[in-house]
Design a protein around this motif. Structure first.
Motif: not given
Length: 218
Positions: A100-113
């Motif tokens: 419920d309280h953890v979210r992830t985001a990625t970038s289309p230009d860099a292999p970073m999470i």
């Protein structure tokens, strides 16, 4: 008895409640919404958010071109049961709380999470973000022989000093806007005001035939 009837009718019209003007609905909606929104911002406990960053790097048998795709894939599975179940013990919370309280985001230009965790306690937000990041890197280590990509914790989460939840001023403005919108909708759907003595009919205009007949009688 018949003489008092018009007088009673006039007295009842004097004491009859007059309808509120149209602008009062908008003003009431804005005032009520602003008060409720401001009270929500004051009474609601603040929320703190901490973010940990994980980077995908290629092994000796891979190249940098494939790491971007694997970073997107790992970003999607970071909130799955296999990862959260491994992170619940070091985080000190249940899997449901992590979900419920953890979210992830990625970038289309860099292999970073980016792994972000929110909580009413800053220390708990840090613990959840770092625990999920470490669990995700361990999950990637188990399959790096097949994917030829491994994950490294690029930056650990730090303890936030300011809340990320909106202040009372912002919630008050949002509430006032919503109240004004509801007041405007109420103006559109409310029935039109009718005359106190019943509907007023426009005077009828005699047609040509009726006018000619009247002229003949004259």
């Amino acid at each position: 008895m018949t003489e008092n009837h018009p007088r009673q009718h006039r007295i009842s019209r004097l004491f009859r409640a007059r309808p509120l003007p149209a602008w009062s609905l908008m003003a009431t909606g804005i005032l009520t919404g602003g008060l409720l929104g401001g009270a929500y911002g004051v009474l609601k406990a603040p929320t703190y958010t901490a973010t940990s960053y994980v980077i995908a790097v290629p092994t000796e048998k891979s190249d940098t071109g494939s790491t971007l795709g694997f970073a997107q894939a790992y970003g999607r599975i970071a909130t799955q049961l296999a990862v959260l179940g491994d992170a619940q013990v070091p985080a000190g919370v249940s899997v449901r709380t992590l979900r419920d309280h953890v979210r992830t985001a990625t970038s289309p230009d860099a292999p970073m999470i980016a792994i972000s965790a929110s909580s009413g306690r800053p220390g708990q937000a840090v613990g959840m973000a770092n625990a999920v990041a470490r669990a995700l890197t361990r999950q990637a280590d188990r399959t790096k022989a097949d994917t030829h990509v491994q994950l490294l914790q690029f930056s650990q989460a730090v303890k936030p000093t300011t809340p990320t939840s909106p202040p009372a001023e912002v919630t008050g403005l949002v509430g006032a806007s919503a109240g004004g919108l509801l007041g405007g909708l109420a103006l559109l759907v409310r029935p039109k005001r009718r005359s106190e003595d019943g509907p007023v009919h426009a005077p009828s205009v005699p047609g040509p035939a009726a006018a000619a007949d009247a002229h003949g009688h004259l």
